[in-house]
Write a protein that holds these residues in place. Structure first.
Motif, PDB file in Angstrom:
ATOM      1  N   ALA A  87     -11.846  50.431  -1.965  1.00 22.74           N
ATOM      2  CA  ALA A  87     -10.918  49.583  -2.720  1.00 22.74           C
ATOM      3  C   ALA A  87     -10.797  48.181  -2.114  1.00 22.74           C
ATOM      4  CB  ALA A  87      -9.559  50.243  -2.860  1.00 22.74           C
ATOM      5  N   THR A  88     -11.921  47.600  -1.767  1.00 18.60           N
ATOM      6  CA  THR A  88     -11.967  46.208  -1.317  1.00 18.60           C
ATOM      7  C   THR A  88     -13.048  45.492  -2.112  1.00 18.60           C
ATOM      8  OG1 THR A  88     -13.539  46.750   0.438  1.00 18.60           O
ATOM      9  CG2 THR A  88     -11.199  46.711   1.033  1.00 18.60           C
ATOM     10  N   PHE A  89     -12.981  44.176  -2.106  1.00 15.90           N
ATOM     11  CA  PHE A  89     -13.965  43.384  -2.830  1.00 15.90           C
ATOM     12  C   PHE A  89     -14.938  42.733  -1.863  1.00 15.90           C
ATOM     13  CE2 PHE A  89     -10.653  43.647  -6.028  1.00 15.90           C
ATOM     14  CZ  PHE A  89     -11.406  43.928  -7.151  1.00 15.90           C
ATOM     15  N   ASN A  90     -16.201  42.722  -2.253  1.00 19.11           N
ATOM     16  CA  ASN A  90     -17.245  42.114  -1.436  1.00 19.11           C
ATOM     17  C   ASN A  90     -17.475  40.654  -1.810  1.00 19.11           C
ATOM     18  OD1 ASN A  90     -17.616  44.729  -0.445  1.00 19.11           O
ATOM     19  ND2 ASN A  90     -19.111  45.195  -2.031  1.00 19.11           N
ATOM     20  N   LYS A  91     -17.046  40.245  -2.977  1.00 14.29           N
ATOM     21  CA  LYS A  91     -17.327  38.914  -3.499  1.00 14.29           C
ATOM     22  C   LYS A  91     -16.356  37.887  -2.916  1.00 14.29           C
ATOM     23  CE  LYS A  91     -19.231  37.303  -7.722  1.00 14.29           C
ATOM     24  NZ  LYS A  91     -19.488  37.582  -9.114  1.00 14.29           N
ATOM     25  N   SER A  92     -16.892  36.779  -2.426  1.00 11.38           N
ATOM     26  CA  SER A  92     -16.061  35.759  -1.774  1.00 11.38           C
ATOM     27  C   SER A  92     -15.094  35.093  -2.746  1.00 11.38           C
ATOM     28  CB  SER A  92     -16.939  34.711  -1.095  1.00 11.38           C
ATOM     29  OG  SER A  92     -17.717  34.027  -2.058  1.00 11.38           O
ATOM     30  N   GLU A  93     -15.484  34.929  -4.017  1.00 10.28           N
ATOM     31  CA  GLU A  93     -14.595  34.299  -5.004  1.00 10.28           C
ATOM     32  C   GLU A  93     -13.315  35.112  -5.189  1.00 10.28           C
ATOM     33  OE1 GLU A  93     -17.853  34.852  -5.611  1.00 10.28           O
ATOM     34  OE2 GLU A  93     -18.740  33.094  -6.590  1.00 10.28           O
ATOM     35  N   VAL A  94     -13.444  36.432  -5.184  1.00 13.68           N
ATOM     36  CA  VAL A  94     -12.276  37.302  -5.347  1.00 13.68           C
ATOM     37  C   VAL A  94     -11.398  37.230  -4.099  1.00 13.68           C
ATOM     38  CG1 VAL A  94     -11.491  39.664  -5.755  1.00 13.68           C
ATOM     39  CG2 VAL A  94     -13.552  38.832  -6.892  1.00 13.68           C
ATOM     40  N   LYS A  95     -12.003  37.246  -2.927  1.00 14.12           N
ATOM     41  CA  LYS A  95     -11.243  37.151  -1.678  1.00 14.12           C
ATOM     42  C   LYS A  95     -10.494  35.828  -1.597  1.00 14.12           C
ATOM     43  CE  LYS A  95     -14.260  40.148   1.040  1.00 14.12           C
ATOM     44  NZ  LYS A  95     -15.194  40.229   2.149  1.00 14.12           N
ATOM     45  N   ASP A  96     -11.157  34.729  -1.974  1.00 16.04           N
ATOM     46  CA  ASP A  96     -10.513  33.416  -1.962  1.00 16.04           C
ATOM     47  C   ASP A  96      -9.340  33.365  -2.935  1.00 16.04           C
ATOM     48  OD1 ASP A  96     -12.413  32.637  -0.122  1.00 16.04           O
ATOM     49  OD2 ASP A  96     -13.634  31.523  -1.577  1.00 16.04           O
ATOM     50  N   PHE A  97      -9.536  33.942  -4.123  1.00 14.07           N
ATOM     51  CA  PHE A  97      -8.491  33.931  -5.148  1.00 14.07           C
ATOM     52  C   PHE A  97      -7.269  34.723  -4.683  1.00 14.07           C
ATOM     53  CE2 PHE A  97      -6.341  35.273  -8.999  1.00 14.07           C
ATOM     54  CZ  PHE A  97      -6.352  34.122  -9.769  1.00 14.07           C
ATOM     55  N   THR A  98      -7.484  35.903  -4.135  1.00 11.77           N
ATOM     56  CA  THR A  98      -6.350  36.737  -3.720  1.00 11.77           C
ATOM     57  C   THR A  98      -5.619  36.171  -2.503  1.00 11.77           C
ATOM     58  OG1 THR A  98      -7.794  38.174  -2.425  1.00 11.77           O
ATOM     59  CG2 THR A  98      -7.270  38.893  -4.665  1.00 11.77           C
ATOM     60  N   SER A  99      -6.297  35.402  -1.681  1.00 11.60           N
ATOM     61  CA  SER A  99      -5.645  34.858  -0.492  1.00 11.60           C
ATOM     62  C   SER A  99      -4.877  33.565  -0.788  1.00 11.60           C
ATOM     63  CB  SER A  99      -6.671  34.603   0.606  1.00 11.60           C
ATOM     64  OG  SER A  99      -7.568  33.592   0.218  1.00 11.60           O
ATOM     65  N   GLN A 100      -5.107  32.959  -1.939  1.00 13.89           N
ATOM     66  CA  GLN A 100      -4.414  31.721  -2.290  1.00 13.89           C
ATOM     67  C   GLN A 100      -2.961  32.012  -2.666  1.00 13.89           C
ATOM     68  OE1 GLN A 100      -7.039  29.618  -4.943  1.00 13.89           O
ATOM     69  NE2 GLN A 100      -6.003  27.718  -4.471  1.00 13.89           N
ATOM     70  N   LYS A 101      -2.040  31.187  -2.201  1.00 12.97           N
ATOM     71  CA  LYS A 101      -0.613  31.383  -2.463  1.00 12.97           C
ATOM     72  C   LYS A 101      -0.198  30.576  -3.694  1.00 12.97           C
ATOM     73  CE  LYS A 101       0.642  32.673   2.121  1.00 12.97           C
ATOM     74  NZ  LYS A 101       1.632  32.709   3.140  1.00 12.97           N
ATOM     75  N   PHE A 102      -0.429  31.150  -4.869  1.00 18.72           N
ATOM     76  CA  PHE A 102      -0.044  30.506  -6.121  1.00 18.72           C
ATOM     77  C   PHE A 102       1.468  30.594  -6.302  1.00 18.72           C
ATOM     78  CE2 PHE A 102      -4.356  32.161  -7.079  1.00 18.72           C
ATOM     79  CZ  PHE A 102      -4.976  30.956  -7.328  1.00 18.72           C
ATOM     80  N   ASP A 103       2.023  29.594  -6.983  1.00 15.38           N
ATOM     81  CA  ASP A 103       3.428  29.663  -7.358  1.00 15.38           C
ATOM     82  C   ASP A 103       3.618  30.657  -8.502  1.00 15.38           C
ATOM     83  OD1 ASP A 103       4.175  27.669  -5.502  1.00 15.38           O
ATOM     84  OD2 ASP A 103       3.584  26.106  -6.913  1.00 15.38           O
TER      85      ASP A 103
END
Length: 167
Positions: A87-103
């Motif tokens: 249950a983890t993602f290998n793709k960097s785009e997904v990791k970058d998206f989930t780590s971003q602190k959106f309002d």
């Protein structure tokens, strides 16, 4: 099988979720789309821009059930293949998206799929909005409509964001 294990992991982690509402105004927006059912991605983004969100403050992540071998996109896309058995993602785009602190994170899908639920759950967004048909523990705010009515969704979203003093 992979989908089952991911779904089980997400459901378990959702039972431990503690929502801490943010009092800050909405400036950055992340959107997770399920392109299997909804193809008006650009129109939805334009609706947000029309409501006063700057285009460079909107980030999009698109889920597709199947990505063809020679298919290229001008926006980040992920599928079930990018999901590991743990249950983890290998793709960097997904990791970058989930780590971003959106309002604000807009979970723009009305059908539960393990990969979409996992991305939404892992997101560091302060305020999450989605459809009422999705697990109630995932979002802070839910709108009762379907994905085809994106103008209704955005209209209702901004009506309540004004009431909550988020814009």
């Amino acid at each position: 099988m992979k989908n089952f294990f991911t779904q089980k992991t997400v459901k378990k982690s959702l039972s431990n979720v503690k929502h801490t509402p943010s009092q800050s105004a909405i400036a950055t927006v992340g959107i997770i789309f399920d392109e299997s059912y909804f193809h008006e991605r650009e129109a939805l983004v334009q609706e947000l821009i029309g409501k006063g969100i700057e285009e460079n403050n909107i980030k999009v992540l698109v889920f597709k059930d199947k990505i063809k071998k020679n298919e290229h996109f001008d926006y980040p896309v992920f599928s079930h293949k990018d999901l590991s058995w743990t249950a983890t993602f290998n793709k960097s785009e997904v990791k970058d998206f989930t780590s971003q602190k959106f309002d604000l994170l807009i979970n723009y899908y009305d059908t539960e799929k393990a990969a979409l639920l996992l991305v939404s759950n892992q997101s560091k967004a302060h305020f999450k909005v989605g459809f009422a048909s999705i697990d109630k523990k995932l979002n802070h705010f839910m709108i009762n409509t379907n994905a085809e009515n994106y103008k209704v969704f955005i209209g209702e979203l901004f009506k309540y964001l004004r009431i909550l003093n988020k814009i």
